[in-house]
Design an enzyme around this catalytic site. Structure first.
Site, short mmCIF file in Angstrom:
data_model
loop_
_atom_site.label_atom_id
_atom_site.label_comp_id
_atom_site.label_asym_id
_atom_site.label_seq_id
_atom_site.Cartn_x
_atom_site.Cartn_y
_atom_site.Cartn_z
N ARG A 57 15.93 -29.87 -32.02
CA ARG A 57 14.96 -30.09 -30.94
C ARG A 57 15.56 -30.90 -29.78
O ARG A 57 15.04 -30.91 -28.69
CB ARG A 57 13.69 -30.75 -31.47
CG ARG A 57 12.58 -30.87 -30.42
CD ARG A 57 11.17 -31.11 -30.96
NE ARG A 57 11.10 -31.68 -32.28
CZ ARG A 57 11.29 -32.97 -32.57
NH1 ARG A 57 11.57 -33.83 -31.62
NH2 ARG A 57 11.20 -33.39 -33.83
N TYR A 110 1.41 -21.59 -7.89
CA TYR A 110 1.31 -20.73 -9.06
C TYR A 110 0.06 -21.16 -9.85
O TYR A 110 -0.12 -22.34 -10.15
CB TYR A 110 2.57 -20.88 -9.92
CG TYR A 110 2.46 -20.09 -11.19
CD1 TYR A 110 2.57 -18.71 -11.17
CD2 TYR A 110 2.21 -20.72 -12.40
CE1 TYR A 110 2.44 -17.97 -12.34
CE2 TYR A 110 2.08 -19.99 -13.57
CZ TYR A 110 2.20 -18.62 -13.53
OH TYR A 110 2.06 -17.90 -14.68
N ASP A 186 9.11 -25.73 -6.76
CA ASP A 186 9.16 -24.52 -7.59
C ASP A 186 9.91 -23.46 -6.79
O ASP A 186 9.42 -22.97 -5.77
CB ASP A 186 7.73 -24.07 -7.91
CG ASP A 186 7.70 -22.89 -8.89
OD1 ASP A 186 8.68 -22.12 -8.92
OD2 ASP A 186 6.68 -22.74 -9.60
N LYS A 211 11.43 -15.04 -14.59
CA LYS A 211 11.37 -14.11 -13.47
C LYS A 211 12.79 -13.66 -13.07
O LYS A 211 13.45 -13.03 -13.85
CB LYS A 211 10.60 -14.76 -12.32
CG LYS A 211 9.27 -15.42 -12.76
CD LYS A 211 8.23 -14.44 -13.24
CE LYS A 211 7.06 -15.10 -13.96
NZ LYS A 211 6.39 -16.18 -13.23
#
Ligand SMILES: *Cc1c(COP(=O)(O)O)cnc(C)c1O
Length: 392
Positions: A57, A110, A186, A211
């Site tokens: 992790r 977004y 972003d 994306k």
């Protein structure tokens, strides 16, 4: 297994970096691509020290070359941090707003980021001020607070999703830092090949790697990139403790996708400009939103801070909401689906999502232009628009 980022000359172009960054070292018989390491834990004895892998992790060797490549592309001095999704990266970034603080965010952010910020503010974690990000005066007033508390974080997205408004990143970042606010941008729509938010004054860059960066609609992943050791340490701690880590297979796929980013962006941007120009002249389309058009309100700003205009464009269908749905249904090559940035062209009426802001017109279609032949894409749009007719 090592890879050596320093093996690359400093001055490589971004379209070379997407290919060359994050390769294993050149030992005899070394693999050309970094391998996938599937291990939840690492051998170790004694006290765990900084830099130890320790547990899956905290780190995974498969993440490293991708994080190095994203950092090189954004022009950062520290490795990036990948997350299990773009929204996991949004969540980590929003954790930097102190409790009781103020977050300034575009109203057309977004939608997932906006919903998260709204829910956190409703719980009393911080105050949310939403703004028209294209309006410098309005954003600066929200940052200073005009008598109220000044902002702790400025969230930028440019161009915005789906209205494609363009933020004046340099001016707004300077204004935010003047009041001590952290600036997060972003950069999903532009990719680091088209826009470099760190150079424009942003503290942190965020990507939905889902994306363009991975580019094949087969990965969900997010990333944050910063040159600030303090911010990076806090974000890394957040990822380790909240656990929104990327799977090694996804990291490998994303780096594989990144290798062709320059070609995909070049092709899809050129096609987007062609399609936007033709759609702008079509009777069935009442409005085209695309900063690449000289008549677009964001054109001058986009030209100043980007090397291109991206490959997402929006159109409003003259016949209204039902006609817009009919256009989507009449298409044969374009795929009706949410998301963007893949090799295949996608189209969507954004208001089909119940939580899309009502300021997004009901007849608005968002087009993510892929890398197919532009004439095939155009013919399909033309036949679908003709099926529906142009009556208002
Ligand atoms: C898709 C997207 C996100 C969210 O990313 P996920 O990978 O879907 O979690 C954030 N910002 C923008 C601009 C996006 O397009």
């Amino acid at each position: 297994m090592t890879y050596d980022a320093s093996a690359h000359p400093e001055n490589l172009s971004p379209d070379t970096l997407v290919v060359a960054a994050g390769r294993p070292g050149r030992e005899h018989d070394a693999p050309v691509n970094p391998p996938i390491v599937l291990s939840s834990t690492y051998v170790g004895t004694g006290t765990v020290v900084d830099g130890d892998r320790a547990y899956g992790r905290y780190s995974n060797p498969t993440w490293d070359p991708l994080e190095e490549a994203l950092s090189a592309l954004e022009g950062a001095t520290l490795p990036g941090l990948i997350f299990s999704s773009g929204l996991a990266a949004v969540s980590a970034a929003l954790s930097l707003v102190p409790s009781g603080g103020v977050l300034v965010m575009p109203i057309h952010s977004y939608q997932g980021a906006l919903v998260m910020a709204q829910e956190l503010s409703e719980k009393g974690m911080f105050t949310l001020r939403t703004v028209d990000i294209a309006n410098n005066d309005e954003v600066i007033a929200a940052l200073t607070g005009s008598g109220e508390k000044a902002a702790d974080m400025l969230w930028l997205e440019s161009p915005t999703n789906p209205m494609l408004e363009v933020a004046d990143i340099h001016v707004l970042a300077r204004s935010a830092q003047a009041v001590g606010a952290i600036v997060v941008t972003d950069n999903t729509f532009s990719t680091p090949l088209v826009q470099k938010p760190l150079e424009l004054g942003s503290d942190i860059v965020l990507h939905s790697v889902t994306k363009y960066l991975s580019g094949h609609s087969d990965v969900i992943m997010g990333a944050l990139v910063t040159s600030s050791p303090e911010l990076r340490a806090t974000l890394l701690h957040h990822r380790s403790i909240h656990g929104a880590i990327a799977g090694p297979f996804e990291a490998w796929l994303a780096l594989r996708g990144l290798r062709t980013l320059a070609l995909r962006v070049e092709r899809s941007q050129a096609s987007a400009l062609t399609l936007a120009t033709r759609l702008d002249a079509h009777d069935g389309v009442s409005r085209v939103l695309f900063p690449g058009l000289a008549t677009d309100p964001g054109h001058v700003r986009a030209t100043a801070q980007m090397t291109g205009y991206g490959s997402v464009l929006c159109i409003e269908i003259a016949g209204g909401e039902a006609a817009a749905e009919a256009v989507v249904e009449a298409l044969r090559l374009w795929t009706p689906a949410t998301s963007l940035g893949g090799v295949e062209s996608l189209i969507e009426r954004r208001r089909r999502h119940a939580n899309e802001p009502v300021s997004v017109p009901a007849n608005l279609l968002r087009l993510s232009v892929g890398i197919e032949n532009v004439e095939d894409l155009w013919s399909d749009l033309e036949q679908a628009l003709a099926t529906v007719g142009t009556a208002e």
